[in-house]
Write a protein that holds these residues in place. Structure first.
Motif, mmCIF file in Angstrom:
data_model
loop_
_atom_site.group_PDB
_atom_site.id
_atom_site.type_symbol
_atom_site.label_atom_id
_atom_site.label_comp_id
_atom_site.label_asym_id
_atom_site.label_seq_id
_atom_site.Cartn_x
_atom_site.Cartn_y
_atom_site.Cartn_z
ATOM 1 N N LEU A 1 0.827 -1.202 0.000
ATOM 2 C CA LEU A 1 0.000 0.000 0.000
ATOM 3 C C LEU A 1 0.863 1.255 0.000
ATOM 4 O O LEU A 1 0.534 2.257 -0.652
ATOM 5 C CB LEU A 1 -0.921 -0.015 1.221
ATOM 6 N N ARG A 2 1.997 1.198 0.680
ATOM 7 C CA ARG A 2 2.911 2.343 0.662
ATOM 8 C C ARG A 2 3.488 2.547 -0.738
ATOM 9 O O ARG A 2 3.648 3.689 -1.201
ATOM 10 C CB ARG A 2 4.040 2.151 1.677
ATOM 11 N N ALA A 3 3.806 1.464 -1.436
ATOM 12 C CA ALA A 3 4.310 1.582 -2.806
ATOM 13 C C ALA A 3 3.259 2.205 -3.718
ATOM 14 O O ALA A 3 3.579 3.019 -4.605
ATOM 15 C CB ALA A 3 4.728 0.211 -3.324
ATOM 16 N N TYR A 4 1.998 1.848 -3.520
ATOM 17 C CA TYR A 4 0.905 2.438 -4.301
ATOM 18 C C TYR A 4 0.804 3.934 -4.019
ATOM 19 O O TYR A 4 0.663 4.756 -4.939
ATOM 20 C CB TYR A 4 -0.393 1.713 -3.952
ATOM 21 N N LEU A 5 0.911 4.318 -2.751
ATOM 22 C CA LEU A 5 0.873 5.732 -2.392
ATOM 23 C C LEU A 5 2.037 6.488 -3.033
ATOM 24 O O LEU A 5 1.863 7.594 -3.560
ATOM 25 C CB LEU A 5 0.921 5.874 -0.875
ATOM 26 N N ASP A 6 3.220 5.888 -3.010
ATOM 27 C CA ASP A 6 4.381 6.536 -3.616
ATOM 28 C C ASP A 6 4.160 6.752 -5.114
ATOM 29 O O ASP A 6 4.554 7.788 -5.674
ATOM 30 C CB ASP A 6 5.639 5.694 -3.396
ATOM 31 N N ALA A 7 3.545 5.757 -5.774
ATOM 32 C CA ALA A 7 3.282 5.897 -7.210
ATOM 33 C C ALA A 7 2.296 7.028 -7.477
ATOM 34 O O ALA A 7 2.457 7.811 -8.416
ATOM 35 C CB ALA A 7 2.759 4.582 -7.778
ATOM 36 N N VAL A 8 1.270 7.131 -6.637
ATOM 37 C CA VAL A 8 0.261 8.173 -6.837
ATOM 38 C C VAL A 8 0.840 9.560 -6.591
ATOM 39 O O VAL A 8 0.491 10.527 -7.268
ATOM 40 C CB VAL A 8 -0.948 7.911 -5.910
ATOM 41 N N THR A 9 1.745 9.670 -5.622
ATOM 42 C CA THR A 9 2.327 10.978 -5.301
ATOM 43 C C THR A 9 3.514 11.326 -6.177
ATOM 44 O O THR A 9 4.198 12.318 -5.928
ATOM 45 C CB THR A 9 2.762 11.012 -3.822
ATOM 46 N N GLY A 10 3.803 10.496 -7.191
ATOM 47 C CA GLY A 10 4.856 10.818 -8.129
ATOM 48 C C GLY A 10 6.222 10.339 -7.752
ATOM 49 O O GLY A 10 7.211 10.667 -8.410
ATOM 50 N N GLN A 11 6.312 9.490 -6.696
ATOM 51 C CA GLN A 11 7.607 8.964 -6.282
ATOM 52 C C GLN A 11 7.808 7.525 -6.743
ATOM 53 O O GLN A 11 8.714 6.843 -6.302
ATOM 54 C CB GLN A 11 7.757 9.055 -4.764
ATOM 55 N N GLY A 12 6.917 7.059 -7.598
ATOM 56 C CA GLY A 12 7.036 5.699 -8.128
ATOM 57 C C GLY A 12 6.301 5.637 -9.449
ATOM 58 O O GLY A 12 5.846 6.651 -9.990
ATOM 59 N N SER A 13 6.166 4.434 -10.015
ATOM 60 C CA SER A 13 5.493 4.269 -11.300
ATOM 61 C C SER A 13 4.556 3.069 -11.219
ATOM 62 O O SER A 13 4.630 2.263 -10.296
ATOM 63 C CB SER A 13 6.515 4.051 -12.420
ATOM 64 N N GLY A 14 3.673 2.965 -12.229
ATOM 65 C CA GLY A 14 2.773 1.818 -12.296
ATOM 66 C C GLY A 14 1.655 1.873 -11.278
ATOM 67 O O GLY A 14 1.341 0.882 -10.627
ATOM 68 N N GLY A 15 1.013 3.083 -11.127
ATOM 69 C CA GLY A 15 0.043 3.264 -10.065
ATOM 70 C C GLY A 15 -1.109 2.280 -10.084
ATOM 71 O O GLY A 15 -1.452 1.698 -9.056
ATOM 72 N N VAL A 16 -1.767 2.086 -11.258
ATOM 73 C CA VAL A 16 -2.930 1.195 -11.312
ATOM 74 C C VAL A 16 -2.541 -0.225 -10.950
ATOM 75 O O VAL A 16 -3.227 -0.900 -10.172
ATOM 76 C CB VAL A 16 -3.570 1.249 -12.711
ATOM 77 N N TRP A 17 -1.407 -0.690 -11.485
ATOM 78 C CA TRP A 17 -1.010 -2.064 -11.204
ATOM 79 C C TRP A 17 -0.516 -2.218 -9.769
ATOM 80 O O TRP A 17 -0.702 -3.268 -9.160
ATOM 81 C CB TRP A 17 0.049 -2.510 -12.199
ATOM 82 N N LEU A 18 0.076 -1.170 -9.224
ATOM 83 C CA LEU A 18 0.461 -1.235 -7.820
ATOM 84 C C LEU A 18 -0.780 -1.249 -6.923
ATOM 85 O O LEU A 18 -0.771 -1.863 -5.855
ATOM 86 C CB LEU A 18 1.366 -0.054 -7.458
ATOM 87 N N ARG A 19 -1.834 -0.564 -7.364
ATOM 88 C CA ARG A 19 -3.081 -0.655 -6.608
ATOM 89 C C ARG A 19 -3.614 -2.086 -6.612
ATOM 90 O O ARG A 19 -4.082 -2.591 -5.600
ATOM 91 C CB ARG A 19 -4.138 0.292 -7.203
ATOM 92 N N ARG A 20 -3.512 -2.757 -7.763
ATOM 93 C CA ARG A 20 -3.926 -4.153 -7.853
ATOM 94 C C ARG A 20 -3.114 -5.014 -6.878
ATOM 95 O O ARG A 20 -3.645 -5.842 -6.143
ATOM 96 C CB ARG A 20 -3.660 -4.666 -9.262
ATOM 97 N N THR A 21 -1.786 -4.797 -6.880
ATOM 98 C CA THR A 21 -0.932 -5.567 -5.983
ATOM 99 C C THR A 21 -1.279 -5.291 -4.533
ATOM 100 O O THR A 21 -1.335 -6.213 -3.702
ATOM 101 C CB THR A 21 0.549 -5.234 -6.252
ATOM 102 N N ALA A 22 -1.516 -4.006 -4.215
ATOM 103 C CA ALA A 22 -1.840 -3.647 -2.837
ATOM 104 C C ALA A 22 -3.145 -4.290 -2.398
ATOM 105 O O ALA A 22 -3.241 -4.855 -1.299
ATOM 106 C CB ALA A 22 -1.920 -2.130 -2.701
ATOM 107 N N TYR A 23 -4.167 -4.234 -3.262
ATOM 108 C CA TYR A 23 -5.450 -4.807 -2.862
ATOM 109 C C TYR A 23 -5.416 -6.326 -2.839
ATOM 110 O O TYR A 23 -6.119 -6.964 -2.060
ATOM 111 C CB TYR A 23 -6.573 -4.281 -3.766
#
Length: 624
Positions: A490-512
């Motif tokens: 979930l932290r990785a998903y947050l980082d992607a959304v705030t511009g500190q990471g990439s692959g936001g939608v897929w990271l959301r999938r991984t987080a959920y």
């Protein structure tokens, strides 16, 4: 332990699920068992037919509604391990080894079985059947020649595979598991949208997550299936928007909530036009949902659409499993080997007529992906008693071979449903089938009734004592690592959304997906007595808070894309610090004890989505 807690975990333990009836799997299972046994009766070679029936049963246990290649691979892996185990066991019996050598060999097989079982879902099935068949081969009467027992198992399994092959191009398209799974995703999305702003919303969102997981588990996108994959990506975007709306308690008009249902119907039909009504989305999350639904309608109709999911997804979490010789695999192998060794030592001094029943029961109870070991051990003992009573009643009515064949086929047909409903019900179905196979093979099942009960109780006691109570694994080794992994994802998903990471939608999938795994582990823990049940209750608020935080991050993602209020870095850092602290608490076995409350009113879109989530997490962690 309070009486209310005792009542709670016992109620959870005995409550069966209510899965849909898998008619196609049940028909294949009945024919897969019934046809070999019927051929055996007609040719007077029941000694061979029984082992073909076992192969069909093992194929049935691994039959799924999935693409043909994946289905064949799953069954082939499981039945190959089963045939290898049968070959090992029958070779030991043919060599007339002593009880000590047989016990030592099964202990070694048990270690390999446990290590393989810890590598993932397919490994779990293959490892269990390797040990089960080795135990059966070491004790069941063998055909002539002795090696034919192992050879007949793939023959019975092959029939189940052939019965499940699609017929005709049109049938293949209509019955495509990926198409059906995607339609189920859109149906679940529609239910989630309809339940926005109600107490049913959280449960609907969990169903939606499960449907997304099921589609993802069907494997890589096949050639010619790009349309389905793009429609899945559109569903991911709509799910992110719906999650943000769920968190904010923000409903949508009924005509909008009905769109995913129409998309599901169009997906089943292979395409078609779906009209998205004109409405006025007045918040970022509603705007995100409108854009995602219109993109999905374009994709389903065969038009190009900008889905915003160009980065490829990471490998599916279900493939990220421990390697064979990793510490978790070796640890589980030692756990199974210890229980097999103890069972062999006890049965060597115990007058059991069929000693193979004890290691076979241990293998079934210790299968790592079937939930609580405690619950399985108790359910196995109780289910065996009930199954023996049912078998005794059946044999008191008739011992005719054709009648017994029909009952055995019926028992196998019930396996897919019983396995999904409750492990105890699974045992109730399997026990009569096993005893009836003995009867059809020329043995008297009536003399096997109570020895089988004693065997099952003994094996369950061995597992409870040496594989559960005395084994140096505590609930924290199961529950808390899942929570730590979910928090990190979930932290990785947050980082992607705030511009500190990439692959936001897929990271959301991984987080959920990680959150779903954590909730499943907690749910299974709630069905066990303390200390596991107590620990699961302590972590339950954190699991719910993480799920709501996922919705807040989804709402924040919509705010970023569609012009809503963006929180300042201080608020974002508060959430990151809270997530890091929660992950550390899980690793250090410190359940949070602070109060937390589920939102009961719509969230003001003028306020920060992450700010409110930070308040909840800090309260849960006991910070002012």
């Amino acid at each position: 332990m309070s009486s209310s807690l005792a009542t709670s975990w016992w109620a959870r333990a005995v409550r069966p699920a209510r899965p849909p009836v898998p008619w196609a799997l049940m028909v294949r299972a009945a024919l897969g068992m019934g046809v070999p046994l019927a051929v055996g009766l007609l040719t007077h070679r029941m000694d061979l037919a029984v082992f073909a029936g076992l192969g069909a049963m093992h194929a049935t246990m691994n039959d799924r509604v999935e693409p043909v290649r994946q289905r064949i691979g799953r069954i082939a892996t499981a039945v190959s391990a089963s045939a290898l185990g049968m070959l090992i066991g029958s070779a030991l019996q043919h060599a007339q080894v002593g009880a000590g050598v047989l016990g030592g060999a099964l202990t070694l097989v048990g270690f390999v079985s446990g290590a393989v079982s810890a590598t993932g879902p397919r490994g779990s099935a293959a490892g269990m059947l390797l040990l089960v068949s080795a135990a059966l081969g070491g004790g069941m009467p063998l055909p002539h020649p002795w090696w034919a027992a192992a050879a007949m198992m793939p023959a019975g399994a092959g029939l189940v595979v052939v019965l499940g092959l699609p017929v005709g191009a049109g049938h293949r398209s209509a019955a495509d598991p990926r198409r059906r799974a995607l339609a189920a995703v859109y149906e679940a999305l529609g239910r989630t949208l309809a339940d926005l702003g109600t107490p049913r919303g959280a449960g609907s969102r969990r169903v939606l997550t499960a449907r997304l997981n099921q589609f993802q588990d069907l494997g890589p996108n096949p050639p010619g299936g790009s349309g389905l994959h793009r429609a899945y990506e559109a569903a991911l975007a709509a799910t992110e928007a719906a999650t943000g709306l769920l968190w904010a308690w923000r409903p949508v008009p009924p005509e909008v909530a009905a769109v995913p249902g129409r998309l599901a119907a169009a997906v089943r039909q292979g395409g078609g036009e779906v009209v998205v009504p004109r409405w006025r989305p007045d918040t970022p999350a509603r705007q995100a949902l409108d854009v995602a639904l219109r993109a999905a309608a374009d994709v389903v109709a065969g038009r190009e659409a900008d889905l915003g999911t160009a980065p490829p997804p990471p490998p599916h979490p279900w493939r990220l499993r421990a390697r064979l010789w990793s510490r978790p695999s070796v640890r589980y192998g030692l756990r199974v080997a210890l229980c097999i060794a103890v069972g062999a030592a006890v049965t060597a001094h115990y007058p059991l007529s069929k000693g193979y029943w004890v290691p076979m029961t241990i293998a079934f109870v210790l299968k790592p992906d079937l939930g609580s070991v405690f619950l399985r051990a108790v359910s196995r003992a109780v289910g065996t008693v009930v199954g023996v009573v049912v078998t005794a009643a059946l044999l008191s009515l008739t011992t005719g071979p054709w009648a017994l064949l029909a009952v055995a086929a019926l028992c196998v047909a019930l396996l897919p449903y019983a396995t999904a409903a409750h492990y105890g019900l699974n045992t109730v179905v399997m026990t009569p089938m096993a005893l009836l196979l003995l009867q059809l093979g020329g043995q008297r099942s009536d003399v096997e009734f109570w020895p089988r009960v004693l065997d099952s109780v003994l094996a369950s006691a061995v597992v409870l004592l040496f594989g559960y109570l005395l084994w140096p694994e505590r609930p924290r080794h199961r529950i808390e690592p899942r929570l730590a992994a979910a928090t990190t994802a979930l932290r990785a998903y947050l980082d992607a959304v705030t511009g500190q990471g990439s692959g936001g939608v897929w990271l959301r999938r991984t987080a959920y997906r990680s959150l779903a795994d954590a909730r499943q582990e907690v749910r299974q823990g709630l069905a066990e007595p303390p200390p596991t049940g107590r620990l699961a209750e302590q972590w339950l608020p954190a699991t719910a808070a993480l799920e709501r935080l996922g919705g807040a991050v989804a709402a924040f993602a919509a705010q970023v894309r569609y012009g809503g209020r963006v929180p300042d870095p201080v608020e974002t850092d508060r959430v990151r610090r809270a997530l890091d602290e929660l992950a550390a608490a899980a690793r250090e076995h410190r359940p949070p004890t602070g109060p937390t409350a589920r939102p009961t009113a719509p969230h003001d879109p003028a306020l920060s989505a992450l700010g409110r989530a930070a308040d909840e997490l800090e309260s849960l962690l006991g910070r002012e």
